[in-house]
Enzyme design. Structure first.
Site, PDB file in Angstrom:
ATOM      1  N   ASN A   1     -50.895   7.414 -15.674  1.00 12.07           N
ATOM      2  CA  ASN A   1     -51.228   7.399 -14.240  1.00 12.07           C
ATOM      3  C   ASN A   1     -52.287   6.081 -14.139  1.00 12.07           C
ATOM      4  O   ASN A   1     -53.487   6.767 -14.040  1.00 12.07           O
ATOM      5  CB  ASN A   1     -51.789   8.659 -13.836  1.00 12.07           C
ATOM      6  CG  ASN A   1     -51.950   8.679 -12.176  1.00 12.07           C
ATOM      7  OD1 ASN A   1     -52.056   7.746 -11.252  1.00 12.07           O
ATOM      8  ND2 ASN A   1     -51.848  10.032 -11.583  1.00 12.07           N
ATOM      9  N   ASP A   2     -51.748   5.231 -13.482  1.00 13.30           N
ATOM     10  CA  ASP A   2     -52.638   3.946 -13.439  1.00 13.30           C
ATOM     11  C   ASP A   2     -53.780   4.172 -12.179  1.00 13.30           C
ATOM     12  O   ASP A   2     -54.598   3.362 -12.138  1.00 13.30           O
ATOM     13  CB  ASP A   2     -51.877   2.786 -12.886  1.00 13.30           C
ATOM     14  CG  ASP A   2     -51.180   2.192 -14.363  1.00 13.30           C
ATOM     15  OD1 ASP A   2     -51.944   2.157 -15.141  1.00 13.30           O
ATOM     16  OD2 ASP A   2     -50.011   1.444 -14.087  1.00 13.30           O
ATOM     17  N   CYS A   3     -53.770   5.084 -11.490  1.00 11.20           N
ATOM     18  CA  CYS A   3     -54.348   5.600 -10.465  1.00 11.20           C
ATOM     19  C   CYS A   3     -55.513   6.532 -10.686  1.00 11.20           C
ATOM     20  O   CYS A   3     -56.341   6.869  -9.880  1.00 11.20           O
ATOM     21  CB  CYS A   3     -53.608   5.899  -9.402  1.00 11.20           C
ATOM     22  SG  CYS A   3     -52.705   4.435  -8.821  1.00 11.20           S
TER      23      CYS A   3
ATOM     24  N   ASN B   1     -58.452   6.828 -12.209  1.00 11.81           N
ATOM     25  CA  ASN B   1     -59.480   5.652 -12.927  1.00 11.81           C
ATOM     26  C   ASN B   1     -60.815   6.224 -13.096  1.00 11.81           C
ATOM     27  O   ASN B   1     -61.614   6.312 -12.002  1.00 11.81           O
ATOM     28  CB  ASN B   1     -59.587   4.570 -11.945  1.00 11.81           C
ATOM     29  CG  ASN B   1     -58.379   4.196 -11.603  1.00 11.81           C
ATOM     30  OD1 ASN B   1     -57.935   3.984 -10.320  1.00 11.81           O
ATOM     31  ND2 ASN B   1     -57.376   3.589 -12.189  1.00 11.81           N
TER      32      ASN B   1
ATOM     33  N   GLN C   1     -57.759  -0.944 -11.433  1.00 12.40           N
ATOM     34  CA  GLN C   1     -57.570  -0.908 -12.899  1.00 12.40           C
ATOM     35  C   GLN C   1     -58.406  -1.732 -13.667  1.00 12.40           C
ATOM     36  O   GLN C   1     -58.504  -1.577 -14.851  1.00 12.40           O
ATOM     37  CB  GLN C   1     -56.012  -1.478 -12.604  1.00 12.40           C
ATOM     38  CG  GLN C   1     -54.889  -0.485 -12.525  1.00 12.40           C
ATOM     39  CD  GLN C   1     -55.004  -0.081 -11.122  1.00 12.40           C
ATOM     40  OE1 GLN C   1     -54.862  -1.058 -10.226  1.00 12.40           O
ATOM     41  NE2 GLN C   1     -54.917   1.098 -10.612  1.00 12.40           N
TER      42      GLN C   1
END
Length: 814
Positions: free
Chosen positions: A486-488, A490, A503
């Site tokens: 899940n690149d979101c 963070n 990112q």
């Protein structure tokens, strides 16, 4: 409401009205030259890299949405009326309209005032060009005097620079026109050795290459001055905006048809052969002329189109299913496999939603995509694996993306996404099981594309595995880094400045925040690596990997279990994410699906409990949402996930990519009804009837569907280029239908709905055709096998030892 229908025998989706809720697109090309084309002929073309080698211009987020494309105008020279056979850009009221999106081609046909026009667009195999075959038919009772105008607008190659650097670009556009062929040669005078060409098969009444001249002052593509006036101006572009337009006049008797062939292409010349004559600034056109001499002939173009259809027929024929469910059949046999090839070719770089500028090919994305296409193009899968491994870093980490033209890592994004390395193991394992080609493990592959750094690919996999063991957090779980799948999410970003990238912005050292998802991924990757080691005869190494896997599983049970579901992560403060302790975001789909998929909790019931919680808390009629409750405000410590409004994208949207993980999890616990139910909820074919709500194409998967917290619950976005394609294909073929590749043969382990009486599959595997007939005799999933009429123990069909090229398998479920 439906906007068309499936034509399964022809492998086409037929759109019957042009004003679809969103542009419904298709892809042209399957090797190096590619194009996006919408149902109204919008889109653009590029060679290999959508940013660095873009041939034609397209304006994203325009109004109307889909503007710029492969346009043809027809004009009645007697009345002065003109229209677009593709509806756009003139949007004239048509008597008939039809768009057929097929495998690597699109045919748009219409009729206006008794004049029928049909244009077939396709990219021939092994060529860097596209063919437009326009056929015009006069259905009037009198002779029709007509003009046809073609139109493309050239991009000045680098799409990023083309859309921003106007102070330069308005002065550099250059073309040549020779024998009616328009050659685009911007920057060819200096560092470029490539050019584009646009040609017509017929004698021209004129041409234009200057946009302002073609359109006229303050006029748009819907009302060009040249078309309205019925005469080209023979303009030659010097700067500003080069285009290419041909003008052909034709006189058609009643019932008469005429075909015009247009060819748009890309050509490179050796540096020392750029010009002809050598001391001039004139393009060396020899190769292009040779190509055009063939493709401007209708019969040759027809033959090339037949070869294209045969290619796709052979490719899709490698796995065919006949089940009681039409939507399963349609997606498995045609559209899902076709979409998997699109994600292989384009990754996430160029679609209606991805501009082709900001992203190259993703390391994680491309490895996952292998699951969906490796059986169709194993030799190209091998090449892709070695390209990906070449961008791996010496630490075992990886660049998150790389550019397809240079095959080098993308420094703008960099690395530090701590799940990335494990996807290489999973991709290689899929390739090995499909092909048995163990030689790939000995291939020497560099790190970061640095000469002299080469080691065998197998060592790359070992470094991928060690990468996580060297980066464990306070609970013994893997550190998350910049993000995991899940690149979101963070957890080290802590951005409070508008415009910063979630990112790439890191304000924490990254030594605290941990990912339970990566822990589950580590378990799966470790088991796959152990399988690879055993396949190579390295049993002691395999035992070592499995021991590390067992320790990680114990850590997940101790620190990653929340009582009724798996925790998602720990943030930089050491607090749980995805727990009953959280006010929002109590439960996430990723860990419920992936830990179960990896086999965590299968034996002690944790997996079944996690799946039950998923069904109770996350499942909706449109699919499984990413988390609940949605985040209602921005959380500095969580990052981008909380920046979206509730119900959209990663903030409790239905992220279709990870729904298949739950499907596989349900299959692993033996629940075929739930597995196929989830499969059907996001199946685009099954959603065709609600196209007004779904809005995206009903023939391919979308990345996300708006979740229950969104005002537009059920609306899809970001279609085509998504890992959803590979994961759904993998889930339905290998876990629901249960035809699974392995090192020793094909495993037959269906977990299908109890109402199914059976199904059939034809599957080509390592040069052998397997005809598999599954018959249900009981409600369970126990399998008994007969191979070529003889009962065999277990559920693995071994590879034939007698040289047979066809094997008949009967599987009985009880």
């Amino acid at each position: 409401m439906k906007y068309g229908y499936f034509d399964d025998p022809n492998r086409e989706y037929v759109i019957t009205q042009p004003d679809t809720p969103l542009p419904w697109i298709n892809y042209l090309g399957c090797q190096a030259y590619f194009g996006i084309i919408s149902n109204t002929a919008g889109g653009y073309s590029f060679y290999r890299d959508a940013r660095l080698r873009r041939l034609t211009r397209y304006r994203y987020n325009n109004a109307p949405f889909d503007f710029g494309g492969r346009y043809i105008y027809l004009r009645d020279d007697a009345s002065g009326a003109f229209w677009s056979p593709s509806w756009q850009p003139t949007r004239s009221k048509l008597e008939k309209y039809m768009c057929r999106h097929g495998m690597g081609y699109t045919i748009i046909s219409s009729q206006y005032d008794g004049i029928e026009a049909s244009t077939k667009y396709f990219v021939p195999l092994d060529e860097n060009l596209e063919v437009w075959q326009l056929t015009v038919t006069n259905h009037r009772t009198e002779t029709a005097e007509l003009s046809a105008f073609s139109l493309v607008e050239f991009c000045l190659w680098d799409a990023q620079d083309d859309s921003t650097n106007f102070q330069r670009n308005f002065s550099i556009g250059e073309v040549e026109v020779e024998d009616g062929v328009i050659y685009h040669k911007t920057e060819y005078r200096e560092r470029r050795d490539h050019y584009a060409f646009f040609a017509c098969s017929e004698k021209l009444a004129g041409f234009d290459t200057q946009r302002d001249t073609f359109l006229g002052p303050y006029r748009g593509w819907d009302n060009p001055a040249v078309v309205a006036g019925g005469q080209s101006c023979n303009s030659v572009a010097h700067g500003w905006a080069p285009i290419a337009s041909h003008h052909v006049r034709m006189s058609l008797q009643p019932g008469e048809s005429r075909q015009i062939v247009f060819v748009l292409g890309y050509q490179e010349n050796p540096r020392d052969q750029k010009f002809d004559p050598p001391d001039s600034q004139i393009i060396n056109k020899k190769k292009a002329k040779c190509t055009l001499s063939r493709y401007l002939v209708s019969a040759y173009a027809d033959a090339a189109f037949c070869k294209l259809k045969q290619y796709w027929g052979q490719l899709l024929g490698l796995f065919q299913a006949d089940t009681p469910d039409v939507h399963t059949n349609r997606m498995v046999n045609i559209w899902n496999a076709y979409q998997c090839m699109a994600t292989f070719n384009i990754s996430r770089s160029a679609s209606f939603y991805e501009s082709g500028i900001g992203r190259g090919l993703g390391f994680r994305d491309s490895n996952q995509d292998l699951l969906g296409f490796v059986h169709m193009v194993p030799e190209r899968a091998r090449e892709r694996i070695l390209d990906l491994a070449s961008t791996q870093l010496p630490s075992g980490g990886a660049y998150h993306q790389y550019q397809p033209l240079t095959k080098r890592g993308n420094n703008d994004i960099g690395g530090g996404f701590n799940d990335d390395p494990h996807w290489l193991i999973i991709g290689v394992a899929a390739y090995l099981k499909e092909t048995g080609d163990s030689s790939i493990l000995d291939a020497l592959v560099p790190y970061d594309n640095q000469p002299g750094s080469e080691t065998p690919l197998y060592e790359h996999l070992q470094r991928s595995f060690r990468y996580t063991l060297e980066r464990l957090g306070p609970h013994g779980l893997p550190l998350i880094g910049r993000a995991d799948w899940n690149d979101c999410l963070n957890l080290n970003c802590f951005s409070d400045t508008p415009g910063q990238s979630f990112q790439t912005t890191t304000n924490k050292e990254g030594k605290v925040a941990e990912s339970v998802f990566i822990a589950g991924l580590f378990v799966l990757a470790g088991r796959e690596l152990a399988g690879i080691a055993k396949y190579r005869g390295r049993a002691s190494e395999a035992d070592g990997y499995l021991a590390d896997v067992a320790r990680m599983e114990a850590t997940i049970r101790q620190h990653g279990w929340d009582g009724e579901w798996f925790v998602r992560a720990y943030d930089d403060f050491g607090r749980k994410v995805g727990s009953r302790e959280c006010a929002e975001g109590k439960i996430f789909i990723e860990t419920q699906g992936f830990c179960t998929l990896a086999g965590v909790g299968l034996e002690d019931g944790l997996a079944a409990r996690a799946l039950k919680s998923t069904r109770q808390m996350l499942a909706t009629k449109h699919g499984i949402v990413l988390q609940q409750p949605a985040y209602t405000k921005y959380y500095l410590e969580l990052g981008e996930i909380s920046s979206y409004p509730p119900g959209y994208k990663e903030n409790a949207g239905i992220f279709c990519h990870n729904n298949p993980w739950v499907m596989i999890g349900e299959a692993r616990v033996g629940n075929g009804d739930n597995a196929h139910d989830y499969y059907s909820r996001i199946n685009p074919s099954a959603r065709e009837e609600i196209s007004n709500l779904h809005r995206c194409e009903p023939y391919v998967y979308a990345q996300m569907i708006a979740g229950r917290d969104a005002p537009t619950h059920g609306e899809a976005k970001n279609s085509w280029l998504t890992g959803t394609a590979a994961w759904n294909y993998y889930a339905v073929t290998q876990w629901i239908l249960g035809i699974r590749t392995g090192y020793e043969g094909l495993t037959i382990a269906p977990v299908v709905p109890t109402a199914w009486k059976g199904f059939k599959v034809s599957r080509r595997f390592r040069g052998v055709n397997y005809d598999i007939d599954v018959v249900r005799k009981g409600a369970g999933n126990q399998v008994s096998l007969e191979v070529d009429g003889k009962a065999i123990p277990g559920n693995v069909v071994p590879l034939p030892t007698n040289g047979a090229k066809r094997v008949e398998v009967k599987a009985t479920l009880s």
